[in-house]
Design an enzyme around this catalytic site. Sequence first.
Site, PDB file in Angstrom:
ATOM      1  N   PHE A  17       0.820  -1.218   0.000  1.00 21.61           N
ATOM      2  CA  PHE A  17       0.000   0.000   0.000  1.00 21.61           C
ATOM      3  C   PHE A  17       0.847   1.258   0.000  1.00 21.61           C
ATOM      4  O   PHE A  17       1.735   1.425   0.841  1.00 21.61           O
ATOM      5  CB  PHE A  17      -0.901   0.035   1.239  1.00 21.61           C
ATOM      6  CG  PHE A  17      -2.194  -0.712   1.099  1.00 21.61           C
ATOM      7  CD1 PHE A  17      -3.328  -0.079   0.594  1.00 21.61           C
ATOM      8  CD2 PHE A  17      -2.284  -2.041   1.475  1.00 21.61           C
ATOM      9  CE1 PHE A  17      -4.531  -0.766   0.477  1.00 21.61           C
ATOM     10  CE2 PHE A  17      -3.486  -2.735   1.362  1.00 21.61           C
ATOM     11  CZ  PHE A  17      -4.613  -2.091   0.851  1.00 21.61           C
ATOM     12  N   ASP A  18       0.531   2.155  -0.938  1.00 21.78           N
ATOM     13  CA  ASP A  18       1.021   3.523  -0.858  1.00 21.78           C
ATOM     14  C   ASP A  18       0.298   4.191   0.308  1.00 21.78           C
ATOM     15  O   ASP A  18      -0.747   3.708   0.766  1.00 21.78           O
ATOM     16  CB  ASP A  18       0.714   4.230  -2.180  1.00 21.78           C
ATOM     17  CG  ASP A  18       1.044   5.707  -2.154  1.00 21.78           C
ATOM     18  OD1 ASP A  18       2.161   6.053  -1.718  1.00 21.78           O
ATOM     19  OD2 ASP A  18       0.184   6.511  -2.549  1.00 21.78           O
ATOM     20  N   VAL A  19       0.818   5.327   0.786  1.00 24.95           N
ATOM     21  CA  VAL A  19       0.201   6.032   1.908  1.00 24.95           C
ATOM     22  C   VAL A  19      -0.565   7.267   1.454  1.00 24.95           C
ATOM     23  O   VAL A  19      -1.788   7.372   1.612  1.00 24.95           O
ATOM     24  CB  VAL A  19       1.257   6.446   2.968  1.00 24.95           C
ATOM     25  CG1 VAL A  19       0.594   7.268   4.074  1.00 24.95           C
ATOM     26  CG2 VAL A  19       1.925   5.223   3.553  1.00 24.95           C
TER      27      VAL A  19
END
Length: 225
Positions: A8-10
Site C-alpha cells: 500500500f502507498d500512503v
Amino acid sequence: MKYKNLLFDVDDTLLDFQDAQKGALKSLFEAMDIPYNEETEKMYNTMNQSRWRQFEQGILTSEQVVNGRFGIFFNQLGIEVDSVEMERNYRQYLKEGIKPIENSLELVNSLSKQANLYIVTNGIAETQSYRLQKSGLIPYFKDVFISEELNAQKPSINFFNTVFSRIPCFNKEETAIIGDSLTSDIQGGINAGIDTIWYNPKRKEVKDPVMPTYDIAQLNEIYDL
C-alpha cells in the site's frame, strides 16, 4: 483471496495528503503573517510536484527536494527565507495531517486478516512514521518501507528489490501494489513485474503509456479482487 501480499502507498491512498498539505501550508503562512489563497496554493503545488517528479527520476534526492523547495517558492513571491528552517516548520504542521481516505482504517484491519500488508511510500521517514503511528494504521502492516530509509524510491526497481527481499517466501504472482500515482506506484509495480491496482477516485483516463492491472474508484473494490 488472490493476493498473499498487498503493498500500500500512503499519501492519497490511505491518508489524505492533500488535506494535510493544505492545512500545513495555511499554518505556515499564518505563522509568517502572509496571506494564503488558492493562487499561492496552486503555485506551490506546481513547483512541489515538479521537484518530486525529479526525485522519482533520480535527478534530485529527497533531501534536495524538501530542503530547497520553500526557498524557491517564496522567492517566486518576492520573499527571502531560510529554506531549511521553513521546511522544518512546515513538517511539524504536516505530520499532524492524518485524515483517512474513505474507510482506509477499517479496510486494512479487515484485509490484514486475509493477506500480508506492507507500506511502500516515498517520503521523509520521520514524518511518514509519525503519521502512520498516529493514524492507527501501523498495527495492520507487517513492515514499512520508506524511500528515505531504503536509499531508493518508487518507481525504481532498486526500491522494489529491497522490499521483495524482506518479504518472507515472496512470490511476484501473489503480490499487488495499490496506489494513486501512475508514475510512482503503477509504473513502479510494472517495473517490478507485479500486478497493480490504481486507486482512481476521480475516474481519470489513462493518458500515459502506463496501464494498471486494475482501476478502482473506491477502496472497497479491493475486496472484489
